[in-house]
Design a protein around this motif. Structure first.
Motif, PDB file in Angstrom:
ATOM      1  N   SER A  26     -39.151 -33.275 -24.674  1.00  0.00           N
ATOM      2  CA  SER A  26     -38.354 -34.422 -25.132  1.00  0.00           C
ATOM      3  C   SER A  26     -37.440 -34.021 -26.281  1.00  0.00           C
ATOM      4  CB  SER A  26     -39.249 -35.608 -25.517  1.00  0.00           C
ATOM      5  OG  SER A  26     -39.817 -35.406 -26.786  1.00  0.00           O
ATOM      6  N   MET A  27     -37.867 -33.035 -27.083  1.00  0.00           N
ATOM      7  CA  MET A  27     -37.034 -32.577 -28.197  1.00  0.00           C
ATOM      8  C   MET A  27     -35.766 -31.880 -27.723  1.00  0.00           C
ATOM      9  SD  MET A  27     -38.444 -33.737 -30.879  1.00  0.00           S
ATOM     10  CE  MET A  27     -37.145 -33.071 -31.906  1.00  0.00           C
ATOM     11  N   THR A  28     -35.763 -31.345 -26.495  1.00  0.00           N
ATOM     12  CA  THR A  28     -34.531 -30.696 -25.998  1.00  0.00           C
ATOM     13  C   THR A  28     -33.386 -31.704 -25.899  1.00  0.00           C
ATOM     14  OG1 THR A  28     -35.052 -30.988 -23.638  1.00  0.00           O
ATOM     15  CG2 THR A  28     -35.832 -28.949 -24.682  1.00  0.00           C
ATOM     16  N   ASP A  29     -33.724 -32.983 -25.755  1.00  0.00           N
ATOM     17  CA  ASP A  29     -32.664 -34.010 -25.692  1.00  0.00           C
ATOM     18  C   ASP A  29     -31.923 -34.141 -27.023  1.00  0.00           C
ATOM     19  OD1 ASP A  29     -33.253 -34.622 -23.057  1.00  0.00           O
ATOM     20  OD2 ASP A  29     -34.709 -36.170 -23.614  1.00  0.00           O
ATOM     21  N   ALA A  30     -32.587 -33.742 -28.100  1.00  0.00           N
ATOM     22  CA  ALA A  30     -31.973 -33.852 -29.425  1.00  0.00           C
ATOM     23  C   ALA A  30     -31.336 -32.537 -29.877  1.00  0.00           C
ATOM     24  CB  ALA A  30     -33.025 -34.293 -30.447  1.00  0.00           C
ATOM     25  N   ALA A  31     -31.432 -31.503 -29.032  1.00  0.00           N
ATOM     26  CA  ALA A  31     -30.873 -30.197 -29.431  1.00  0.00           C
ATOM     27  C   ALA A  31     -29.375 -30.340 -29.707  1.00  0.00           C
ATOM     28  CB  ALA A  31     -31.111 -29.163 -28.329  1.00  0.00           C
ATOM     29  N   TYR A  32     -28.938 -29.645 -30.749  1.00  0.00           N
ATOM     30  CA  TYR A  32     -27.506 -29.614 -31.059  1.00  0.00           C
ATOM     31  C   TYR A  32     -27.029 -28.206 -30.739  1.00  0.00           C
ATOM     32  CZ  TYR A  32     -23.128 -29.722 -33.638  1.00  0.00           C
ATOM     33  OH  TYR A  32     -21.798 -29.640 -33.977  1.00  0.00           O
ATOM     34  N   ALA A  33     -26.525 -28.031 -29.518  1.00  0.00           N
ATOM     35  CA  ALA A  33     -26.171 -26.682 -29.048  1.00  0.00           C
ATOM     36  C   ALA A  33     -24.821 -26.702 -28.339  1.00  0.00           C
ATOM     37  CB  ALA A  33     -27.272 -26.165 -28.127  1.00  0.00           C
ATOM     38  N   PRO A  34     -23.760 -27.151 -29.044  1.00  0.00           N
ATOM     39  CA  PRO A  34     -22.458 -27.262 -28.387  1.00  0.00           C
ATOM     40  C   PRO A  34     -21.827 -25.905 -28.064  1.00  0.00           C
ATOM     41  CG  PRO A  34     -22.242 -27.688 -30.739  1.00  0.00           C
ATOM     42  CD  PRO A  34     -23.707 -27.566 -30.452  1.00  0.00           C
ATOM     43  N   TYR A  35     -22.305 -24.823 -28.676  1.00  0.00           N
ATOM     44  CA  TYR A  35     -21.683 -23.512 -28.473  1.00  0.00           C
ATOM     45  C   TYR A  35     -22.362 -22.731 -27.361  1.00  0.00           C
ATOM     46  CZ  TYR A  35     -19.735 -25.259 -32.726  1.00  0.00           C
ATOM     47  OH  TYR A  35     -19.123 -26.086 -33.627  1.00  0.00           O
ATOM     48  N   SER A  36     -23.687 -22.682 -27.381  1.00  0.00           N
ATOM     49  CA  SER A  36     -24.396 -21.934 -26.337  1.00  0.00           C
ATOM     50  C   SER A  36     -24.736 -22.813 -25.139  1.00  0.00           C
ATOM     51  CB  SER A  36     -25.691 -21.339 -26.904  1.00  0.00           C
ATOM     52  OG  SER A  36     -26.662 -22.354 -27.104  1.00  0.00           O
ATOM     53  N   GLY A  37     -24.923 -24.102 -25.355  1.00  0.00           N
ATOM     54  CA  GLY A  37     -25.376 -24.971 -24.274  1.00  0.00           C
ATOM     55  C   GLY A  37     -26.834 -24.742 -23.907  1.00  0.00           C
ATOM     56  N   PHE A  38     -27.530 -23.906 -24.682  1.00  0.00           N
ATOM     57  CA  PHE A  38     -28.933 -23.554 -24.412  1.00  0.00           C
ATOM     58  C   PHE A  38     -29.816 -24.474 -25.269  1.00  0.00           C
ATOM     59  CE2 PHE A  38     -32.689 -20.716 -24.798  1.00  0.00           C
ATOM     60  CZ  PHE A  38     -32.886 -20.442 -23.452  1.00  0.00           C
ATOM     61  N   GLU A  58     -27.083 -25.728 -33.960  1.00  0.00           N
ATOM     62  CA  GLU A  58     -26.031 -24.699 -33.995  1.00  0.00           C
ATOM     63  C   GLU A  58     -24.946 -25.060 -35.002  1.00  0.00           C
ATOM     64  OE1 GLU A  58     -24.873 -23.787 -29.946  1.00  0.00           O
ATOM     65  OE2 GLU A  58     -26.823 -22.831 -29.598  1.00  0.00           O
ATOM     66  N   ASN A  59     -24.082 -24.071 -35.227  1.00  0.00           N
ATOM     67  CA  ASN A  59     -23.026 -24.223 -36.215  1.00  0.00           C
ATOM     68  C   ASN A  59     -21.800 -23.452 -35.746  1.00  0.00           C
ATOM     69  OD1 ASN A  59     -21.519 -23.621 -38.882  1.00  0.00           O
ATOM     70  ND2 ASN A  59     -23.128 -25.051 -39.496  1.00  0.00           N
ATOM     71  N   ALA A  60     -20.609 -23.959 -36.076  1.00  0.00           N
ATOM     72  CA  ALA A  60     -19.368 -23.263 -35.724  1.00  0.00           C
ATOM     73  C   ALA A  60     -19.348 -21.866 -36.336  1.00  0.00           C
ATOM     74  CB  ALA A  60     -18.159 -24.067 -36.189  1.00  0.00           C
ATOM     75  N   SER A  61     -20.035 -21.700 -37.441  1.00  0.00           N
ATOM     76  CA  SER A  61     -20.260 -20.367 -38.003  1.00  0.00           C
ATOM     77  C   SER A  61     -21.540 -19.838 -37.341  1.00  0.00           C
ATOM     78  CB  SER A  61     -20.417 -20.479 -39.528  1.00  0.00           C
ATOM     79  OG  SER A  61     -20.706 -19.214 -40.061  1.00  0.00           O
ATOM     80  N   TYR A  62     -21.383 -19.129 -36.243  1.00  0.00           N
ATOM     81  CA  TYR A  62     -22.505 -18.811 -35.341  1.00  0.00           C
ATOM     82  C   TYR A  62     -23.773 -18.276 -36.004  1.00  0.00           C
ATOM     83  CZ  TYR A  62     -19.170 -19.342 -31.418  1.00  0.00           C
ATOM     84  OH  TYR A  62     -18.261 -19.815 -30.513  1.00  0.00           O
ATOM     85  N   PRO A  63     -23.644 -17.371 -37.000  1.00  0.00           N
ATOM     86  CA  PRO A  63     -24.896 -16.829 -37.563  1.00  0.00           C
ATOM     87  C   PRO A  63     -25.772 -17.884 -38.226  1.00  0.00           C
ATOM     88  CG  PRO A  63     -23.028 -15.453 -38.165  1.00  0.00           C
ATOM     89  CD  PRO A  63     -22.462 -16.715 -37.576  1.00  0.00           C
ATOM     90  N   LEU A  64     -25.226 -19.047 -38.479  1.00  0.00           N
ATOM     91  CA  LEU A  64     -26.034 -20.088 -39.121  1.00  0.00           C
ATOM     92  C   LEU A  64     -26.895 -20.864 -38.138  1.00  0.00           C
ATOM     93  CD1 LEU A  64     -23.505 -21.545 -41.713  1.00  0.00           C
ATOM     94  CD2 LEU A  64     -25.128 -19.669 -41.953  1.00  0.00           C
ATOM     95  N   CYS A  65     -26.759 -20.598 -36.855  1.00  0.00           N
ATOM     96  CA  CYS A  65     -27.560 -21.322 -35.861  1.00  0.00           C
ATOM     97  C   CYS A  65     -29.058 -21.144 -36.170  1.00  0.00           C
ATOM     98  CB  CYS A  65     -27.273 -20.801 -34.458  1.00  0.00           C
ATOM     99  SG  CYS A  65     -25.593 -21.168 -33.896  1.00  0.00           S
TER     100      CYS A  65
END
Ligand code: THU
Length: 154
Positions: A26-38, A58-65
């Motif tokens: 159920s937590m996958t529904d709340a994932a914030y993964a606009p860059y990887s989609g994973f 995730e973050n637009a500054s990728y290493p911060l994911c």
């Protein structure tokens, strides 16, 4: 593979483990993964029975994911700093490419899981699942991170 690794099926899990995996899903529904989609979801069961969740951020500054399992562990540690972790369920789904095997936690997350084993002096069971019924259970992080770095070196 290690002796204590247990390959099983979701349907074979105890009710408690099923509900922990369900929480992670159920937590996958709340994932914030606009860059990887994973989409990664995780759920922590504390020794006192409390369950807390987390998902990747995730973050637009990728290493911060930040990985979902670390969000869940930090959520637990921030809210119940003195309560040992009993079990951690980690699941993932990839809408672009169905995940046919249980997700494997990254090295950084393995190190963080190891830290909480040291902190509380007890092993953390780890349940992994993808988008099929296949499940892998590890008794503790040593199975996934042998000869890891810990405070005994410091
Ligand atoms: N990710 C996790 O949340 N956990 C893992 O163990 C592996 C990777 C996330 C990080 C990133 O948001 C996305 O999955 C792709 O790497």
């Amino acid at each position: 593979m290690s002796k204590s690794m247990n390959q099983t099926q979701y349907s074979e899990l105890s009710l408690l483990d099923k509900s922990l995996v369900d929480k992670a899903v159920s937590m996958t529904d709340a994932a914030y993964a606009p860059y990887s989609g994973f989409l990664v979801g995780a759920a922590v069961q504390l020794k006192n029975g409390v369950v807390l969740g987390g998902c990747n951020q995730e973050n637009a500054s990728y290493p911060l994911c930040m990985c979902g399992e670390r969000v869940a562990l930090y959520n637990a540690a921030a809210n119940y700093p003195n309560e040992p972790v009993d079990t951690l369920a980690i699941v993932a789904r990839n809408p672009k490419n169905k995940l046919t095997q249980p997700v494997s936690p990254c090295g950084a997350c393995r190190q963080v899981i190891a830290e909480y084993e040291s902190r509380y002096g007890s092993g953390i069971r780890i349940i992994l699942k993808g988008e099929t019924d296949d499940v892998i259970i590890f008794d503790n992080i040593k199975e996934l991170l042998p000869y890891g770095f810990d405070d005994t070196f410091l």
